[in-house]
Design a protein around this motif. Sequence first.
Motif, short mmCIF file in Angstrom:
data_model
loop_
_atom_site.label_atom_id
_atom_site.label_comp_id
_atom_site.label_asym_id
_atom_site.label_seq_id
_atom_site.Cartn_x
_atom_site.Cartn_y
_atom_site.Cartn_z
N MET A 595 47.53 -1.37 -53.04
CA MET A 595 47.82 -2.03 -51.77
C MET A 595 48.32 -1.04 -50.73
O MET A 595 48.00 -1.14 -49.56
N GLN A 596 49.10 -0.09 -51.20
CA GLN A 596 49.60 0.89 -50.24
C GLN A 596 48.45 1.73 -49.69
O GLN A 596 48.41 2.04 -48.50
N LYS A 597 47.49 2.06 -50.55
CA LYS A 597 46.36 2.86 -50.09
C LYS A 597 45.54 2.09 -49.06
O LYS A 597 44.99 2.64 -48.13
N ILE A 598 45.44 0.78 -49.26
CA ILE A 598 44.60 -0.02 -48.38
C ILE A 598 45.28 -0.23 -47.03
O ILE A 598 44.65 -0.66 -46.08
N GLY A 599 46.55 0.00 -46.94
CA GLY A 599 47.18 -0.14 -45.63
C GLY A 599 48.28 -1.17 -45.58
O GLY A 599 48.56 -1.76 -44.55
#
Lengths: 686, 253
Positions: A595-599
């Motif tokens: 989720m962090q990678k996705i923004g």
Amino acid sequence: MKTAFYPRLAVDSMKKNRQLYLPFILAASGMVLIFYILSYLAHSAFIRVLRGGSELSSIMNFGSIILAFFSAIFLFYTHSFLLRRRKTEFGLYNILGMDKRSLARILIWETLIMATVSLISGSLGGILLSKLAELILLRLVKSAVSFSLSIDLPALLNSVVVFMLIFALILLQSLLQIWRSNPIELLHSQATGEKPPRGNWVLALAGVLLLVTAYSIALSIKDPIAALFWFFLAVILVIAATYLLFIAGSVTACRQLQKNKRFYYQKQHFVSLSSMAYRMKRNGAGLASIAILCTMVLVMLSTTVCLYAGTEDILRTRFPRELSVSAKISQPLPADDSYWETLQQQLLIAPDQTQLSAQNLLSYQYAYMIGQVSGDQVRIAEEEDPVVPTSDLISVIILPQQDYNQISGSSLDLAPGQALLYANRLTYAADSLTINDAVTLQINQRLSTADSLAEVEIITEAAGYTPELVLVVSDYASLLTRLQQSLNDAQQSNLYLSWNYAFDLKGSDSAIAESQQLSYWQGKLDTLTAQSEGRLYSLSVNAVSEERSYYYSTYSGLLFMAALLALVFILATVLIMYYKQLSEGYEDQSRFAIMQKIGMTTQDIRQSINSQILTVFLLPLLAAGLHLAFAFPMLQKLLLLFGLSNHRLFVSVALLCFVLFTLFYALIYRVTSHVYYHIVSKNTKA
Amino acid sequence: MDILEVRTLKKVYANRLGANQVQALKQVDFKVEAGEYVAVMGESGSGKTTLLNILAGLDQPTSGQVLLEGQDMGQIKEKDLAAFRRDHLGFVFQDFNLLDTFTLEDNIYLPLVLAGKSYAAMHSRLQPLTEQLGISQLLNKYPYEVSGGQKQRAAVARALITGPRLILADEPTGALDSRATDELLSLFNQINHQGQTILMVTHSVKAASRSGRVLFIKDGVIFHQLYRGLCDDEQFYQKISDSLTLLTTGEAR
């Protein structure tokens, strides 16, 4: 060298997994500790010699049996969780060339180490704390305390044997698990793809239905003893419903909310809702267990604290006077009241032959007979009457008007031949009542409750199941004479008189202190009974001072045991919560990294975690509160059975327990959720 | 117009005591123009992943600048960075990074939901995209129910649905079989023709040969670059292959 290999491997892997093993060992030690204390108290010589000590001992014994069963189930269950987390490790060992026999040896060593550590630390702690526990218990009983530390060998042996058995069971289970699995399966056991949770409408509805049924049973129970079966049914239904609702109901609710697109596709609901469904599917059972444990803690604590705090109240309702004497006399009945007056005077002679003075007197008599009713006719039963089944028998109690007025503080004024009627456990509709064809009474007034008769112990005379008619009459003496004349020989023994005399002692003589000793009164009664030449067939005395220590030791024993069991249940709750957070942490780790990678911002993630954690935290507590609220009327009736009628006390104690428990629960949650945050945030940066 | 400009980028990793320093990126300069399709190639440990992480805003450079549409990413505040990435960049990863708790449809919606878009707006964007990517029939499936190629196409849809200025792809074919690889590469060409700028980090010569320009990175510097020019895929493949051979064996530049 080679022999030390397996123990070392076992120690190493336990150290490496201390996050899993330490809490388990701590919990096991705690259970050993409490078990030791309970069985120590059950054996304790100090407690045995107390008044009511044998009751205390048996309460403690009972508590230790419950604890043993609970520990077995609980440790077994948590250990299976440990094992699941370690399967990958075992799979690796297996592939690296370690056969199952060697794995078993590691497991045996591990269990041995766990058992030894928890038994030693648990019993050491138990020995150290047992004295403290004893002091607390003796203080609760309001008895003098002595100081000396001792080790109780039977109790120690008891604890060792019980927990060795439990650990043996645990070992057996782990060995079976290892035996049945193959290496590849072991290696990948944690990575199997999980099917999306499906809301199961049938189970969810069943849960709701069971809960409603249980609650309505709980609310509709009038007499908890008569309906003991219903009581247990309600408890079982509530447990089943809690599991169903947490496992199936929660997932169904999540799924239903997800179908509402406008609600679901919102930033604050989207992630939380979809992971909640999974979370509940995996942890529903754990949460339901937490909810049930919480309920048990709350129920146990609030009722026992309430009983203990209300002991004086209970004593006062049970025994309105310091001393009460009750005499029953059969044929031939005394002609007039002078007989009782003599008895009374004899009673009040102190050991030093001075006259004691009674105050706050309560004295009443009544006639008691057993008979059968048909229409408006009552026939006194004949001794061992073969025709009449005992279920058809009723009690008839006749009380003089002046005694009734004195007891109830009313000013009843009946004409001769009239009566006031109170029908208990039967309906009596006729306007008159004829007894043995000799006495006919017009029913002038009727009582619908027995409140005004509360101080008279006649209501308890019939042992709680025989229907009874209580009659208050003005011409008691002449009525009794007529009744007596109508008796045939076989009816004689089914009519007797009861004389009750309750009083507080007055004055400051040293005689009073001594005279309060029950043994003194008992001795005196024995003399009087002997003098009566068999007419006084039952003479009994109750001294509140004597009763007080019995009541205190029983109720403080209950309180003490409940507190210890509550401690164990709380320990269990902590452990379940801890492992839940741990396993969820590992499962959510990768998810949040994605989720962090996705923004998703760290703030978003934290918010989502918080909302989920809060829901998961609140659900069991809410369920426990709800269960407690619905159990309330039933518990109140149970307490009434113990003689506690102070409802306000119960309400406030229960509320206090709930508030304190909530605070404590919040504390546990804070501590354990740190574990979760720690694991989840470990991988989110990268 | 330049979409992306990287200026004298340097990244030094130090261990906790600072004794042992590793230079992951020495000095990296390059530009990506709008509509370009750039591949970055290099061996393991050459600094590719570090570069990509810095471009994605997941890591901070030791010195140097990254300008996205003229805006310096180093100047964006920490709390706004996630939103900035979400709105301007699209990501495609080697291991898909789909959430297993969501259906493919919900996975694709995720960045839009985080941006606070309404369901109707999201849905209208979804349809043309999934048709182009050929996953319209799979939207209600969960990631574990579909193949790797299908998962990657869903991931591409998720990257595209925000209408990003730049797609960053990290070894997008690394976990795919050859057929799925071909399909994905064609897809990338297709969206590139529609004007989408793509920056792809890859090992695979085949994947690189479908791009418009290849940057070779070695020991933390841009060592070499190749433009496709008028070559077809096969010729470009040959040129890349030759360059790689030189890169690993000699010092020719």
